[in-house]
Scaffold this motif. Structure first.
Motif, PDB file in Angstrom:
ATOM      1  N   ALA A  28       0.465  -7.269 -31.287  1.00  0.00           N
ATOM      2  CA  ALA A  28       1.666  -7.196 -32.119  1.00  0.00           C
ATOM      3  C   ALA A  28       2.788  -6.446 -31.405  1.00  0.00           C
ATOM      4  CB  ALA A  28       1.342  -6.520 -33.442  1.00  0.00           C
ATOM      5  N   ASN A  29       2.437  -5.346 -30.753  1.00  0.00           N
ATOM      6  CA  ASN A  29       3.461  -4.574 -30.036  1.00  0.00           C
ATOM      7  C   ASN A  29       4.062  -5.380 -28.885  1.00  0.00           C
ATOM      8  OD1 ASN A  29       3.111  -2.365 -31.722  1.00  0.00           O
ATOM      9  ND2 ASN A  29       1.656  -1.347 -30.350  1.00  0.00           N
ATOM     10  N   ARG A  30       3.215  -6.087 -28.161  1.00  0.00           N
ATOM     11  CA  ARG A  30       3.729  -6.904 -27.056  1.00  0.00           C
ATOM     12  C   ARG A  30       4.595  -8.047 -27.574  1.00  0.00           C
ATOM     13  NH1 ARG A  30      -1.504  -5.639 -25.330  1.00  0.00           N
ATOM     14  NH2 ARG A  30      -2.358  -7.614 -26.129  1.00  0.00           N
ATOM     15  N   ALA A  31       4.194  -8.634 -28.691  1.00  0.00           N
ATOM     16  CA  ALA A  31       5.001  -9.704 -29.274  1.00  0.00           C
ATOM     17  C   ALA A  31       6.333  -9.166 -29.771  1.00  0.00           C
ATOM     18  CB  ALA A  31       4.235 -10.364 -30.418  1.00  0.00           C
ATOM     19  N   GLU A  44      10.324   5.613 -31.009  1.00  0.00           N
ATOM     20  CA  GLU A  44      11.284   6.462 -31.714  1.00  0.00           C
ATOM     21  C   GLU A  44      11.108   6.306 -33.223  1.00  0.00           C
ATOM     22  OE1 GLU A  44      14.216   9.268 -32.231  1.00  0.00           O
ATOM     23  OE2 GLU A  44      13.326   8.636 -30.321  1.00  0.00           O
ATOM     24  N   ALA A  45      10.946   5.064 -33.678  1.00  0.00           N
ATOM     25  CA  ALA A  45      10.758   4.830 -35.109  1.00  0.00           C
ATOM     26  C   ALA A  45       9.450   5.433 -35.601  1.00  0.00           C
ATOM     27  CB  ALA A  45      10.799   3.329 -35.399  1.00  0.00           C
ATOM     28  N   ALA A  46       8.409   5.342 -34.775  1.00  0.00           N
ATOM     29  CA  ALA A  46       7.113   5.888 -35.162  1.00  0.00           C
ATOM     30  C   ALA A  46       7.170   7.407 -35.294  1.00  0.00           C
ATOM     31  CB  ALA A  46       6.051   5.480 -34.145  1.00  0.00           C
ATOM     32  N   GLY A  47       7.697   8.062 -34.296  1.00  0.00           N
ATOM     33  CA  GLY A  47       7.777   9.513 -34.345  1.00  0.00           C
ATOM     34  C   GLY A  47       8.657  10.007 -35.484  1.00  0.00           C
ATOM     35  N   PHE A 190       1.081   2.619 -38.361  1.00  0.00           N
ATOM     36  CA  PHE A 190       2.295   1.827 -38.193  1.00  0.00           C
ATOM     37  C   PHE A 190       2.018   0.338 -38.375  1.00  0.00           C
ATOM     38  CE2 PHE A 190       2.220   5.497 -35.287  1.00  0.00           C
ATOM     39  CZ  PHE A 190       3.077   6.308 -36.020  1.00  0.00           C
ATOM     40  N   PHE A 191       2.914  -0.308 -39.070  1.00  0.00           N
ATOM     41  CA  PHE A 191       2.936  -1.755 -39.296  1.00  0.00           C
ATOM     42  C   PHE A 191       1.835  -2.208 -40.245  1.00  0.00           C
ATOM     43  CE2 PHE A 191       2.277  -6.238 -37.651  1.00  0.00           C
ATOM     44  CZ  PHE A 191       3.357  -6.761 -38.356  1.00  0.00           C
ATOM     45  N   GLY A 215       9.734  -1.505 -37.196  1.00  0.00           N
ATOM     46  CA  GLY A 215      10.545  -2.595 -36.706  1.00  0.00           C
ATOM     47  C   GLY A 215       9.790  -3.786 -36.167  1.00  0.00           C
ATOM     48  N   THR A 216       8.469  -3.778 -36.293  1.00  0.00           N
ATOM     49  CA  THR A 216       7.676  -4.910 -35.803  1.00  0.00           C
ATOM     50  C   THR A 216       7.965  -6.139 -36.659  1.00  0.00           C
ATOM     51  OG1 THR A 216       5.917  -3.355 -35.214  1.00  0.00           O
ATOM     52  CG2 THR A 216       5.359  -5.700 -35.218  1.00  0.00           C
TER      53      THR A 216
END
Length: 505
Positions: A28-31, A44-47, A190-191, A215-216
């Motif tokens: 998912a992160n790579r996509a 940044e969004a995660a932290g 996350f996500f 933002g995923t």
């Protein structure tokens, strides 16, 4: 092999409760990056989400952020920066050195302008809260060295912990602990959740779970095609068999329950549960010698007496009995084996539990080979081990059992797993502790049998039955005994019906 059916809901509903393994989350992160969402932006969004969660859960106080050498540590650096900007007293301890960090984690560390303190138990001195950003869900080996020393110190000091993704040491795919893990009061992931957030012992270590949007794009789930979900009414609500204006008792199906000669209470609870869960008719087949016990205590069902294998075959001859429940109180032995095998020849929907499973412990292949129609097995841990001999975590073992048997397998427990022969799985998370009481499984058998009788596919019927079972226990509350569950179900159903869209009525 039984046809497990399909989850009858739209893609967005399935995707909202999808569970992703660490490997799938990596996909998912790579996509997301391929779609233009940069890794730094997601970190940044995660932290930032961690900082918001910490601020919403605890009052301001000194916090130590423990950062590991990978992206989990990078999230920790970002969280530290946001907490400090909001006025929190923050200390950061890094496992390793800045120079060895790479990628987004190196960038996050470079943006952190504060000092780094040694990664040792003394870094916890004075901390009111600890942010555990040492290792994430994809940890591939047991904790050791400085990380293990730190986790031991966290456990000893009992400082409240916010874990990023999972508590360090927890395998996000299985819920198993690799070496050791300190329990978190709050976990920010996350996500989407991971199976390890719901499977024990992981579920007990995660505390409250916050799932943050980083933002995923939701479109990445189409490529991943998740095959595991958290049990939720959105998975099966659209196909729930609500009574229709034109319904009558035989259109709502008839459940045939096998009663036992010695333990009579178990199948009586199954019978009552099947009635409460909507079966139009329920027939309990009582051995002739104890017919009066059943007939004198059941007013919600027809009680038929029978004698031996021939009598059982006579009862099976009525094709209106389109769902059959065997196991609770049936007795372990050749007689029950024979009744199960005879019922399976009808290819009607079946629920097999308790004694119906244990009776095949010496030759489980005899059972599996006879399953030719829709079938749900509901073993607890002991019954599961008598039939199946697989290694791995609970999710892996349940999937393997479903493939081997050709049945939908409901591996019961506080983290019940429902698996289809085709590999799809659902993990249940709504079961309260008071369900740990004798006879609750007999009630579950009745719930599922009733849903099968009303036309639900086995995978959906199993998931719905398990969810309703947990919801009924929660509705009743403390002091629950198994026979309270059917009586608590109508209130749960009224609430569920109120949430159902008009198209599902």
């Amino acid at each position: 092999m039984s046809d497990p059916g399909s989850i009858a809901c739209d893609t967005s509903q399935r995707h909202s409760v999808a569970l992703l393994t660490p490997a799938q989350m990596g996909t998912a992160n790579r996509a997301a990056e391929a779609a233009g969402i940069g890794g730094i932006a997601m970190m940044e969004a995660a932290g930032a989400a961690v900082a918001v969660a910490v601020g919403g859960h605890w009052p301001m106080q000194p916090v130590t952020v423990l950062c590991g050498p990978g992206n989990n540590g990078g999230d920790g650096f970002v969280a530290a920066r946001h907490l400090e900007a909001a006025g929190w007293p923050v200390k950061v301890a890094l496992l390793g050195t800045r120079e060895k960090l790479t990628g987004e984690a190196a960038h996050a560390a470079a943006v952190w302008n504060g000092a780094l303190i040694p990664f040792d138990p003394e870094s916890l001195d004075g901390a009111g809260i600890v942010v555990d950003a040492i290792f994430g869900a994809g940890l591939a080996r047991p904790l050791d060295g400085q990380a293990l020393v730190m986790i031991d110190a966290l456990k000893a000091r009992k400082i409240p912990v916010c874990a990023i993704d999972v508590p360090s040491g927890l395998d996000g795919a299985s819920g198993l602990v690799r070496g050791d893990a300190a329990p978190a009061e709050l976990t920010v992931t996350f996500f989407r959740k991971k199976p390890g957030h719901l499977l024990y012992p992981g579920r007990a270590l995660c505390g409250a779970i916050v799932v943050a949007d980083i933002g995923t794009p939701l479109s990445v789930l189409n490529a991943i095609a998740p095959d595991c979900w958290e049990n939720d009414l959105g998975l099966w609500q659209a196909s729930y068999p609500w009574p229709q204006p034109q319904s009558y008792k035989y259109t709502r199906g008839e459940v045939l329950v096998l009663g036992g000669a010695t333990i009579t209470g178990a199948s009586r609870m199954t019978t009552l549960a099947a009635s409460r869960a909507g079966a139009g008719m329920v027939t309990l087949a009582a051995p002739a010698e104890v017919w009066s016990i059943y007939a004198g205590s059941l007013t919600n069902a027809i009680v038929r007496n029978f004698d031996g294998a021939a009598g059982w075959l006579d009862l099976l001859a009525d094709e209106r009995r389109n769902a059959i429940a065997i196991g609770p109180g049936a007795g372990v032995g050749e007689l029950t084996r024979g009744h199960v095998l005879a019922a399976l020849t009808t290819k009607r929907a079946m629920v097999l539990d308790a004694d119906a499973l244990t009776s095949f412990a010496k030759a489980p292949e005899d059972l599996f080979g006879a399953i030719l129609g829709p079938c749900v097995m509901t073993p607890h841990a002991g019954e599961f081990m008598r039939l199946f001999h697989f290694d791995g975590d609970k999710l892996q073992r349940t999937r393997a059992a479903a493939r081997q048997s050709g049945a939908v397998v409901v591996f019961k427990g506080p983290d019940t797993v429902i698996a289809s022969p085709d590999g799809r799985a659902i993990i249940n998370a709504n079961a309260p502790p008071q369900l740990a009481t004798g006879g609750s499984g007999d009630v579950l058998t009745g719930f599922i049998a009733a849903l099968l009788a009303q036309g639900m596919a086995p995978f959906e019927a199993a998931a719905a039955g398990v969810w309703l079972h947990g919801a009924a226990a929660a509705e009743f509350g403390l002091g629950l005994i198994a026979e309270d569950l059917p009586d608590a179900l109508p209130k749960v159903l009224r609430k569920l019906k109120a949430q159902t869209a008009p198209s599902g009525t």
